[in-house]
Structure formats: C-alpha cells, structure tokens
Write a protein that holds these residues in place. Structure first.
Motif, PDB file in Angstrom:
ATOM      1  N   ARG A 140       0.813  -1.226   0.000  1.00 31.21           N
ATOM      2  CA  ARG A 140       0.000   0.000   0.000  1.00 31.21           C
ATOM      3  C   ARG A 140       0.841   1.269   0.000  1.00 31.21           C
ATOM      4  N   ASP A 141       2.041   1.167   0.569  1.00 30.78           N
ATOM      5  CA  ASP A 141       2.900   2.360   0.643  1.00 30.78           C
ATOM      6  C   ASP A 141       3.376   2.832  -0.731  1.00 30.78           C
ATOM      7  N   THR A 146       9.193  -6.434   5.770  1.00 31.95           N
ATOM      8  CA  THR A 146      10.416  -5.650   6.014  1.00 31.95           C
ATOM      9  C   THR A 146      10.280  -4.253   5.434  1.00 31.95           C
ATOM     10  N   PHE A 147       9.756  -4.179   4.209  1.00 34.52           N
ATOM     11  CA  PHE A 147       9.605  -2.880   3.541  1.00 34.52           C
ATOM     12  C   PHE A 147       8.609  -2.005   4.295  1.00 34.52           C
ATOM     13  N   LYS A 148       7.504  -2.603   4.741  1.00 35.07           N
ATOM     14  CA  LYS A 148       6.478  -1.844   5.478  1.00 35.07           C
ATOM     15  C   LYS A 148       7.051  -1.278   6.770  1.00 35.07           C
ATOM     16  N   GLN A 149       7.798  -2.110   7.476  1.00 30.17           N
ATOM     17  CA  GLN A 149       8.408  -1.662   8.731  1.00 30.17           C
ATOM     18  C   GLN A 149       9.386  -0.503   8.484  1.00 30.17           C
ATOM     19  N   GLU A 150      10.167  -0.621   7.421  1.00 23.72           N
ATOM     20  CA  GLU A 150      11.139   0.431   7.096  1.00 23.72           C
ATOM     21  C   GLU A 150      10.438   1.735   6.740  1.00 23.72           C
ATOM     22  N   VAL A 151       9.352   1.641   5.948  1.00 24.33           N
ATOM     23  CA  VAL A 151       8.594   2.855   5.580  1.00 24.33           C
ATOM     24  C   VAL A 151       7.966   3.473   6.827  1.00 24.33           C
ATOM     25  N   ASN A 152       7.430   2.642   7.724  1.00 21.50           N
ATOM     26  CA  ASN A 152       6.840   3.160   8.970  1.00 21.50           C
ATOM     27  C   ASN A 152       7.877   3.897   9.811  1.00 21.50           C
ATOM     28  N   ASN A 153       9.105   3.379   9.818  1.00 22.15           N
ATOM     29  CA  ASN A 153      10.169   3.973  10.655  1.00 22.15           C
ATOM     30  C   ASN A 153      10.850   5.166  10.011  1.00 22.15           C
ATOM     31  N   THR A 154      11.137   5.060   8.717  1.00 27.27           N
ATOM     32  CA  THR A 154      11.989   6.092   8.088  1.00 27.27           C
ATOM     33  C   THR A 154      11.422   6.679   6.797  1.00 27.27           C
ATOM     34  N   LEU A 212      13.448   3.627   2.958  1.00 25.46           N
ATOM     35  CA  LEU A 212      13.429   2.324   2.286  1.00 25.46           C
ATOM     36  C   LEU A 212      14.398   2.325   1.104  1.00 25.46           C
ATOM     37  N   ILE A 213      14.415   3.413   0.354  1.00 29.99           N
ATOM     38  CA  ILE A 213      15.350   3.529  -0.780  1.00 29.99           C
ATOM     39  C   ILE A 213      16.791   3.419  -0.279  1.00 29.99           C
ATOM     40  N   THR A 214      17.079   4.122   0.819  1.00 32.37           N
ATOM     41  CA  THR A 214      18.428   4.086   1.403  1.00 32.37           C
ATOM     42  C   THR A 214      18.776   2.682   1.885  1.00 32.37           C
ATOM     43  N   MET A 215      17.823   2.013   2.527  1.00 34.32           N
ATOM     44  CA  MET A 215      18.062   0.655   3.018  1.00 34.32           C
ATOM     45  C   MET A 215      18.409  -0.289   1.856  1.00 34.32           C
ATOM     46  N   LEU A 216      17.642  -0.202   0.761  1.00 31.64           N
ATOM     47  CA  LEU A 216      17.896  -1.050  -0.404  1.00 31.64           C
ATOM     48  C   LEU A 216      19.247  -0.722  -1.040  1.00 31.64           C
ATOM     49  N   SER A 217      19.531   0.572  -1.126  1.00 30.86           N
ATOM     50  CA  SER A 217      20.803   1.008  -1.705  1.00 30.86           C
ATOM     51  C   SER A 217      21.980   0.477  -0.884  1.00 30.86           C
TER      52      SER A 217
END
Length: 198
Positions: A72-73, A169-177, A182-187
């Motif tokens: 959804r994000d 994992t992606f949802k949690q990252e978007v909720n936090n940062t 999420l882009i930074t985490m993937l990078s």
C-alpha cells in the motif's frame, strides 16, 4: 549478412511465445550458458549478472514487482521515488538471481503441463528444480500479458512469493523512516552485496 547474424543472435522472439514456452526458452538459454561457463560455476558474480541482464531481465516487469513488494505504501511514493525504488529492488533481485546461478550444481528443470485459457492475461507457470541428492524445489512464475508478450511479475519458491516475502520488512522500514528510508536501506544492501562479491 550482419542483419542475418543479429537475427540469429537475438532471442527467438520470446515476447511473442506462449508464457509456458517463454519460461522454458529463457530458462534453457540461461542454463545452457551456465553449464558451459566455468567462470560462473566458480562464483564469478559479474559474469552471472551480465548473463541475467542479457537473457532474463527483458522478461520481467520490475515496476509491478516493486509495487507488490512495497504494498500500500507504493501509492505514497512520488514518481521519482517509485523510479528509485524500482531500480534498487531490481538490482537486489538481479544479485539474488545471479548468486543462485553461481551455485549451480547440475540441477535440471522439469516443466509442469500448463493449461492457459484463451484470452487469459495472468497465468502461473509451474516448474520444479531437481537437484541430485536433494528434494525437488517447486519454482513457479506468475506472468501477465503486456501488449504482444508476457512478463514475469513474481517468482514463487517452494510456495513462498519472492516479492511479497519482502513486504513486511519494507512496510516496517517505511513506517520507521519513510519511503526515502526504504530507498536508502535497499541502496545500502546492494552496496554490501556488491562489496562482498568483489
């Protein structure tokens, strides 16, 4: 003469094949190269990545894969963020697939019979990877029709969706940062993978 050569070297119009025939052709093309390439078998990730880029990527819809993984994000992301997310997720999946190729050890692929109703625009093509001395692994491809061809938008390994496997994992990252986080985490993950394989 040159045009004839280019025609021979081009993939045999896999875009116009039925989805089951396309999966079979692309898989066999890749496995033929891997079976003959000692560098890839010895763990040369860059050669595996080059092979994936040339033979596999044209048949994948990475934007849809990324949208499904983000969930959804995805609708909260700007067009630029969507572009960056897709690029980073694509890089991550290419590295994952390439690493699998470098661990190839005489596996064979069994293609299950497919019944594709006329006019169907989404299908699942079922295959099984048979490994000497191990249990076969179910490997299914979800495809959708786009224009004149079919593209993969998910891969299901032993009943687990490669794409939705990332969703929590992606949802949690978007909720936090946020989306940028999420882009930074993937990078960062892609940089770690690249550094680890150099």
């Amino acid at each position: 003469m040159l045009f004839a050569l280019l025609f021979v070297l081009a993939p045999a119009s896999a875009q116009e094949l039925a989805p089951d025939a396309m999966v079979r052709q692309v898989t066999e093309d890749v496995l033929t190269v891997v079976r003959q390439d000692k560098d890839i078998q010895s763990g040369n990730t860059q050669k595996a990545i080059d092979l994936v880029e040339a033979k596999v990527l044209p048949y994948f819809n990475f934007q849809r894969m990324t949208a499904l993984a983000v969930g959804r994000d995805w609708n909260k992301a700007t067009p630029e963020q969507k572009k960056l997310l897709t690029e980073e997720f694509r890089t991550l999946l290419v590295r994952t697939y390439s690493n699998a190729l470098t661990s190839y050890k005489n596996q064979t692929v069994v293609y299950k019979p497919s019944k594709i109703p006329e006019g169907e625009t989404t299908v699942v093509i079922r295959t099984e990877v048979v490994q000497p001395g191990s249990k076969p692994v179910q490997l299914d491809y979800s495809l959708e029709k786009q224009g004149h061809g079919w593209k993969v938008y998910d891969v299901i390994v032993a009943g687990v969706s490669l794409v939705t496997n990332y969703r929590d994992t992606f949802k949690q990252e978007v909720n936090n940062t946020g989306i940028d986080g999420l882009i930074t985490m993937l990078s960062n993950r892609n940089k770690q993978l690249a550094a680890g394989k150099k």
